[in-house]
Scaffold this motif. Structure first.
Motif, PDB file in Angstrom:
ATOM      1  N   GLU A  86       0.836  -1.199   0.000  1.00  0.00           N
ATOM      2  CA  GLU A  86       0.000   0.000   0.000  1.00  0.00           C
ATOM      3  C   GLU A  86       0.875   1.254   0.000  1.00  0.00           C
ATOM      4  OE1 GLU A  86      -3.153  -0.341   2.968  1.00  0.00           O
ATOM      5  OE2 GLU A  86      -2.938   1.824   3.282  1.00  0.00           O
ATOM      6  N   LEU A  87       1.909   1.237   0.854  1.00  0.00           N
ATOM      7  CA  LEU A  87       2.762   2.416   0.964  1.00  0.00           C
ATOM      8  C   LEU A  87       3.762   2.509  -0.181  1.00  0.00           C
ATOM      9  CD1 LEU A  87       2.958   2.392   4.793  1.00  0.00           C
ATOM     10  CD2 LEU A  87       2.019   4.220   3.379  1.00  0.00           C
ATOM     11  N   TYR A  88       3.950   1.407  -0.885  1.00  0.00           N
ATOM     12  CA  TYR A  88       4.701   1.478  -2.134  1.00  0.00           C
ATOM     13  C   TYR A  88       3.882   2.285  -3.127  1.00  0.00           C
ATOM     14  CZ  TYR A  88       7.168   0.097  -6.350  1.00  0.00           C
ATOM     15  OH  TYR A  88       7.881   0.109  -7.533  1.00  0.00           O
ATOM     16  N   GLY A  89       2.596   1.956  -3.173  1.00  0.00           N
ATOM     17  CA  GLY A  89       1.682   2.687  -4.051  1.00  0.00           C
ATOM     18  C   GLY A  89       1.646   4.168  -3.725  1.00  0.00           C
ATOM     19  N   ALA A  90       1.796   4.488  -2.435  1.00  0.00           N
ATOM     20  CA  ALA A  90       1.736   5.884  -2.004  1.00  0.00           C
ATOM     21  C   ALA A  90       3.087   6.590  -2.155  1.00  0.00           C
ATOM     22  CB  ALA A  90       1.270   5.952  -0.552  1.00  0.00           C
ATOM     23  N   GLY A  91       4.109   5.868  -2.591  1.00  0.00           N
ATOM     24  CA  GLY A  91       5.411   6.494  -2.831  1.00  0.00           C
ATOM     25  C   GLY A  91       6.309   6.572  -1.612  1.00  0.00           C
ATOM     26  N   VAL A  92       5.909   5.930  -0.506  1.00  0.00           N
ATOM     27  CA  VAL A  92       6.732   5.951   0.705  1.00  0.00           C
ATOM     28  C   VAL A  92       7.825   4.882   0.616  1.00  0.00           C
ATOM     29  CG1 VAL A  92       6.719   5.532   3.208  1.00  0.00           C
ATOM     30  CG2 VAL A  92       4.912   6.925   2.155  1.00  0.00           C
ATOM     31  N   VAL A  93       7.447   3.709   0.144  1.00  0.00           N
ATOM     32  CA  VAL A  93       8.383   2.582   0.030  1.00  0.00           C
ATOM     33  C   VAL A  93       8.902   2.516  -1.400  1.00  0.00           C
ATOM     34  CG1 VAL A  93       8.546   0.054   0.133  1.00  0.00           C
ATOM     35  CG2 VAL A  93       7.235   1.301   1.869  1.00  0.00           C
ATOM     36  N   SER A  94      10.205   2.175  -1.556  1.00  0.00           N
ATOM     37  CA  SER A  94      10.794   2.069  -2.892  1.00  0.00           C
ATOM     38  C   SER A  94      10.848   0.615  -3.342  1.00  0.00           C
ATOM     39  CB  SER A  94      12.220   2.627  -2.873  1.00  0.00           C
ATOM     40  OG  SER A  94      13.057   1.761  -2.124  1.00  0.00           O
TER      41      SER A  94
ATOM     42  N   VAL B 210      11.076   1.768   7.208  1.00  0.00           N
ATOM     43  CA  VAL B 210      10.832   1.999   8.635  1.00  0.00           C
ATOM     44  C   VAL B 210       9.575   2.853   8.819  1.00  0.00           C
ATOM     45  CG1 VAL B 210      11.749   3.070  10.737  1.00  0.00           C
ATOM     46  CG2 VAL B 210      13.275   1.777   9.234  1.00  0.00           C
ATOM     47  N   ALA B 211       9.473   3.905   8.009  1.00  0.00           N
ATOM     48  CA  ALA B 211       8.294   4.775   8.083  1.00  0.00           C
ATOM     49  C   ALA B 211       7.028   3.979   7.781  1.00  0.00           C
ATOM     50  CB  ALA B 211       8.432   5.943   7.112  1.00  0.00           C
ATOM     51  N   ALA B 212       7.134   3.053   6.840  1.00  0.00           N
ATOM     52  CA  ALA B 212       5.958   2.273   6.453  1.00  0.00           C
ATOM     53  C   ALA B 212       5.595   1.248   7.520  1.00  0.00           C
ATOM     54  CB  ALA B 212       6.225   1.558   5.125  1.00  0.00           C
TER      55      ALA B 212
ATOM     56  N   HIS C  93      17.164   6.044  -1.875  1.00  0.00           N
ATOM     57  CA  HIS C  93      16.770   6.631  -3.166  1.00  0.00           C
ATOM     58  C   HIS C  93      16.065   7.944  -2.886  1.00  0.00           C
ATOM     59  CE1 HIS C  93      17.932   3.271  -5.635  1.00  0.00           C
ATOM     60  NE2 HIS C  93      17.379   2.460  -4.767  1.00  0.00           N
ATOM     61  N   ARG C  94      16.832   9.009  -2.862  1.00  0.00           N
ATOM     62  CA  ARG C  94      16.294  10.296  -2.473  1.00  0.00           C
ATOM     63  C   ARG C  94      15.796  11.069  -3.692  1.00  0.00           C
ATOM     64  NH1 ARG C  94      17.658  14.653   1.338  1.00  0.00           N
ATOM     65  NH2 ARG C  94      18.935  13.210   2.518  1.00  0.00           N
ATOM     66  N   THR C  95      14.550  11.438  -3.632  1.00  0.00           N
ATOM     67  CA  THR C  95      14.040  12.444  -4.557  1.00  0.00           C
ATOM     68  C   THR C  95      13.243  13.394  -3.681  1.00  0.00           C
ATOM     69  OG1 THR C  95      11.933  11.321  -4.977  1.00  0.00           O
ATOM     70  CG2 THR C  95      13.766  10.776  -6.452  1.00  0.00           C
TER      71      THR C  95
ATOM     72  N   VAL D 111       7.673  10.653   2.727  1.00  0.00           N
ATOM     73  CA  VAL D 111       8.069   9.882   3.912  1.00  0.00           C
ATOM     74  C   VAL D 111       7.946  10.759   5.165  1.00  0.00           C
ATOM     75  CG1 VAL D 111       9.955   8.639   5.044  1.00  0.00           C
ATOM     76  CG2 VAL D 111       9.584   8.367   2.585  1.00  0.00           C
ATOM     77  N   ILE D 112       8.408  12.011   5.054  1.00  0.00           N
ATOM     78  CA  ILE D 112       8.306  12.920   6.209  1.00  0.00           C
ATOM     79  C   ILE D 112       6.837  13.167   6.544  1.00  0.00           C
ATOM     80  CG2 ILE D 112       8.733  15.292   7.007  1.00  0.00           C
ATOM     81  CD1 ILE D 112      11.369  15.232   5.451  1.00  0.00           C
ATOM     82  N   HIS D 113       6.050  13.375   5.518  1.00  0.00           N
ATOM     83  CA  HIS D 113       4.620  13.606   5.740  1.00  0.00           C
ATOM     84  C   HIS D 113       3.971  12.388   6.413  1.00  0.00           C
ATOM     85  CE1 HIS D 113       0.666  15.316   5.137  1.00  0.00           C
ATOM     86  NE2 HIS D 113       0.278  14.105   4.754  1.00  0.00           N
TER      87      HIS D 113
END
Lengths: 234, 234
Positions: B9-17, B67-69, B92-94, B101-103
């Motif tokens: 789910e959090l991959y879909g949300a862009g949190v997990v790479s 970790v955030a996820a 992988h920083r963008t 992730v911060i949000h």
């Protein structure tokens, strides 16, 4: 690293699933314990698998998203060399993904890929994962399952089929269920297997000998021992 | 299974790479070899890690996408209990992913998360991965890195910091580099650690004893032995 980029790219294209990415990571860990090489025991299992495929009446190679992503050419080359049919079977089946995986195989050169219109069901597994094709897996006597989940491997074995598995975890249900388990990375295993087709095609006696002398339990025990020996603290 | 769905789910949300998903799979395999439990050796390492965190002048918890996820609440609870700062650092920083992730951490209740505007660099690692915040990781004396890659772990150690790692692979570079390696699943490790804060906060003598008697090499060797023993063929 190249392999991971390929998976990531084909995840974006809808060929590889989330579960597929995580499963790949699990495989990486076991491959690491194996020393990232084909062991002599795995090589023997690959030879035995080819003996089974050459003796089969209706051999089928079952392809999922990760296999299609990692080594479509090798699957096609093996299917031509034996010859064996190719059928796509997905753990997470949706019409759209099915079409993407089949299309990916066709784009790589596969002539006739089964799986588009499943018309049969395997006994004993839930819902979509039971679906298969009558002329393919349903009527197959020997099925090669690179990277298969335990439920389907068990269903195939219960249906009386010879199951040839490629699985880096020698303790998985798939590994324990299969008639022959090749504990090896799929992109290393398939080229080895293709090489054995020539060697064994004309040698029926050697095929018989390989099949009758191979014991999967013993082979798996050796693979486990190899991993144990490879985990060292110094 | 629930964990995997959360990651997906959090991959879909862009949190997990993508790399994060594969890394999670690798962790699953090692956790399987561990018996999917916190061993007594891991528990001791978690206690020692808390001793270091409580004695630190500027302790920081480094958070990445996985970790955030997986456990934002536990990270926040630990950061309050110690207290320690939270800084997001991505392999992988963008800009976009950083903000996501911060949000995600802020949505889980984190008050001030560092990492948005990195104003310092760690020596000896390439490009973006060196970026960090001056008041956070750059000036930290003790850094908790759950699920860190080897390059960054080494860079942190070279910068003279005490590195506390949570890593299921006892043979990884991160594990070998860290001052204390907790070979445990992050969602099991963090609650254990939070529990030790109370126990150790008022007991400076016990913290000293734990820190001086702990040897990471010995601890890792025991974890490797546990995995070896757990790999059985019967």
């Amino acid at each position: 690293m190249v392999v991971r980029e390929r998976l990531a790219e084909l995840y974006g294209a809808g060929v590889v699933s989330t579960t597929g990415l995580i499963a790949h990571g699990r495989g990486e860990a076991f491959d690491y314990l194996l020393g990232e090489r084909t062991t002599s025991d795995a090589l023997l299992a690959e030879k035995v698998a080819i003996a089974y495929l050459l003796d089969a009446k209706n051999p089928v190679i079952s392809v999922n998203g990760n296999v299609a992503a990692l080594c479509p050419e090798e699957v096609i080359a093996l299917s031509r060399a034996v010859p064996a049919k190719i059928e796509v079977n997905l753990f997470h089946r949706t019409g759209g993904r099915m079409e993407k995986v089949i299309h990916h195989m066709e784009a790589a050169g596969a002539k006739s890929v089964l799986g588009r219109n499943p018309d049969a069901r395997l006994e004993g597994i839930a819902s979509d994962r039971a679906l298969c094709s009558k002329e393919g897996i349903y009527s197959a006597d020997v099925v090669l399952v690179p990277l298969e989940d335990g439920d389907r491997a068990e269903a195939l074995a219960r249906a009386g089929k010879i199951v040839l598995a490629i699985d880096l975890n020698p303790l998985s249900r798939t590994s324990e269920t299969a008639t022959v388990t090749m504990v090896d990375e799929v992109t290393r295993a398939l080229p080895n297997m293709i090489g054995f087709v020539k060697v064994l095609r004309e040698d029926r006696a050697e095929r018989r000998r390989l099949i009758s002398s191979f014991d999967n339990r013993t082979s798996l025990r050796k693979m486990v021992q190899t991993m144990r020996d490879h985990i060292q603290s110094d």
